[in-house]
Design an enzyme around this catalytic site. Structure first.
Site, PDB file in Angstrom:
ATOM      1  N   ALA B  32      -7.100   0.892   4.308  1.00 41.20           N
ATOM      2  CA  ALA B  32      -6.906   0.089   3.208  1.00 41.20           C
ATOM      3  C   ALA B  32      -5.921  -1.021   3.935  1.00 41.20           C
ATOM      4  CB  ALA B  32      -5.928   0.770   1.856  1.00 41.20           C
ATOM      5  N   THR B  33      -5.620  -1.995   2.933  1.00 39.47           N
ATOM      6  CA  THR B  33      -4.580  -3.197   3.571  1.00 39.47           C
ATOM      7  C   THR B  33      -3.604  -2.831   4.284  1.00 39.47           C
ATOM      8  OG1 THR B  33      -5.524  -4.417   1.540  1.00 39.47           O
ATOM      9  CG2 THR B  33      -3.805  -5.429   2.950  1.00 39.47           C
TER      10      THR B  33
END
Lengths: 263, 281
Positions: B32-33
């Site tokens: 994810a980010t």
């Protein structure tokens, strides 16, 4: 032998365009004992007749609090009402948790409406065999909603569902114009009078078979939480609508207010 | 002939050799980010007696590059609240779209309520166009955003933002609160994210240290303080811009101006700054 070929499931239309399973479910609502709901500008009241299966048993509850600001009255299959009531309680709680406010009553009613409608459109499912009157208060004031097994929901000023409810509805229609400006006690008395209209000949309202539920919102939007009154708590109200008191101007309720006399 | 569904539409093994399926599924862990990419810097806000003032500059930086200079980081919600975003701009855009959806749902709901029914007709029409009865207020919105941010953090896919929410609570008192990428939430008479928390917050606290102080502040005072803070931030924050948006939330609604410019700058202090770069003393 076969009376009807089109009532085996809720996904088949009859040639006349009817869905019998849904109609049978609506019939189940009429088997339940009568419940009445009325909304004024400031309050919303639910009143109900409780039934006992036999003389020795207790009475089946008819009114249920859902959340601080909402309550329901049920007519029909109690076990189906339990499913809907649990769902409504959960949704109200979840809304409180995520938004920090009480759920708008219409939002809640729309949710059970959609939930019930799905049951009428899927093979292997059946409609709920219960009708509800949903009473609640939110920022827009008091609300009364009717819920039908078909998934239909509608906002009402006053309504009655259940066995012999037509008589109660006739009373409500006759007094419709008075409800908006009723105070809390007047509203409850109107509810009980409507309830009496639906009673069978030799039965009457007693502290054992009568339930009252009220919620309120005043101008500032402050809410009287939904509360159910049972047993001795309703005795003053029952007395105030007793037949011999009907003509007397003074109400029998503890508050000592003058009672409105209906023509 | 291979009739397995897995082989449908694939080159035939007997003609082209065995099919290399290894790059059909990616065996890398899901990522994810892990850091913000295009970012907005500080958002600052201060309460005053009739509402809240919020400001953020119009810059979206790509690292230290001033990449986009016309980004609107203050968004109105239902014309009763303002949400200010610091941090990742793509996550801000995601949240903005999400909040738009929420606002549309709310607007429909309010319409349903006012369309009929005894309850609604019993109430007088709302006095102010800003405050709409029964709709999500800033406190409700902030609570919702807190849950959203905390949920994303718990799925290890945080929305990389620091958010300020300004508006009114259910008691119709000015409301200002913050939530960050971890779901940490708090309120204060004045709030600032990012560099603003270091540079602007002490200045704003001089004017509104407590709720009582904030309740004495006028709108003009609050706007003046916020403009002053934006100037200090432009002087000292290398990821900032002299063009900014200014939002004032009152009971009458939301007033956002998105092309404010810092005026009367004085860089005289700059030459006295020592202790970095190529200077020897």
């Amino acid at each position: 032998m076969f009376r009807n070929n089109y009532d085996n499931d809720s996904v088949t239309f009859s040639p006349q365009g009817r869905i019998f399973q849904v109609e049978y479910a609506a019939e189940a609502v009429k088997q339940g004992s009568v419940v009445v709901g009325i909304a004024s500008k400031t309050h919303v009241a639910l009143v109900a007749i409780k039934r006992n299966a036999e003389e020795l048993s207790s009475y089946q509850k008819k009114l249920f609090p859902i959340d601080e600001h909402v309550g329901i009255a049920i007519a029909g299959l109690t076990s189906d009402a339990r499913v809907l009531s649990n769902f409504m309680k959960q949704q109200c709680l979840a809304h409180r948790l995520t938004y920090g406010r009480s759920m708008p009553v219409r939002t809640l009613v729309d949710m059970i409406g959609s939930k019930a409608q799905i049951n009428t459109q899927h093979y292997g499912k059946r409609p709920y065999g219960v009708g509800l009157l949903v009473a609640g208060v939110d920022d827009h004031g008091p609300h009364l909603f009717e819920f039908q097994p078909s998934g239909m929901t509608e906002e009402m000023v006053a309504f009655a569902i259940g066995a012999r409810s037509q008589m109660a509805r006739t009373y409500l229609e006759k007094n419709l114009d008075k409800f908006a400006d009723c105070d809390r006690e007047e509203l409850i008395r109107h509810g009980l009078k409507a309830l009496k209209e639906s009673l069978v000949q030799d039965r009457e309202l007693t502290v054992d078979n009568t339930s009252v539920g009220v919620a309120g919102a005043d101008k500032a939007g402050v809410v009287e939480p939904f509360k159910v009154y049972d047993g001795q708590e309703v005795s003053a109200w029952i007395e105030s609508v007793a037949d011999d008191k009907e003509a007397a101007p003074a109400g029998g309720s503890g508050e000592g207010e003058t009672m409105e006399v209906d023509s | 002939m291979d009739h397995r569904p897995q082989a449908w539409g694939r080159p035939r093994d007997d003609v082209y050799g065995p099919y290399d399926a290894s790059y059909l599924h990616n065996n890398q862990p899901k990522t994810a980010t892990q850091s913000p990419i295009v970012t907005g810097t500080s958002v600052i806000a201060i309460k005053f007696k009739d509402g809240v003032v919020m400001a953020a500059d119009n810059l979206a930086s790509y690292g230290s590059l001033a990449r986009f200079t016309d980004v609107k980081r203050l968004r109105p919600f239902l014309s009763t609240s303002v949400v200010g975003f610091g941090g990742d701009v793509s996550d801000m855009q995601f949240l903005d779209r999400h909040l738009n959806e929420l606002a549309i749902d709310e607007a429909y709901e309010a319409e349903g309520c006012s369309a009929g029914g005894l309850g609604s007709s019993a109430q007088e029409p709302d006095a102010s166009p800003g405050a709409s009865k029964g709709q999500l207020n800033a406190a409700n919105l902030h609570k919702y955003l807190t849950k959203l941010m905390y949920r994303r953090r718990n799925s290890f896919d945080p929305l990389w933002n620091q958010i300020l929410v300004a508006g009114f609570d259910s008691a119709s008192a000015p409301f200002l609160a913050s939530v960050d990428l971890r779901g940490t939430a708090f309120t204060s008479p004045s709030l600032a994210t990012g560099y603003g928390a270091m540079l602007a917050q002490p200045i704003m606290r001089k004017y509104a240290a407590t709720e009582e102080d904030a309740a004495k502040l006028t709108r003009d005072d609050a706007v003046r303080v916020v403009r002053e803070c934006m100037k200090v931030l432009f002087y000292r924050d290398a990821r900032s811009l002299d063009r900014f948006s200014l939002a004032v939330v009152t009971r009458d609604g939301v007033d956002i101006s998105e092309d404010e410019v810092l005026e009367q700058q004085s860089w005289a202090f700059a030459e006295r700054i020592r202790g970095y770069g190529t200077q020897t003393v």
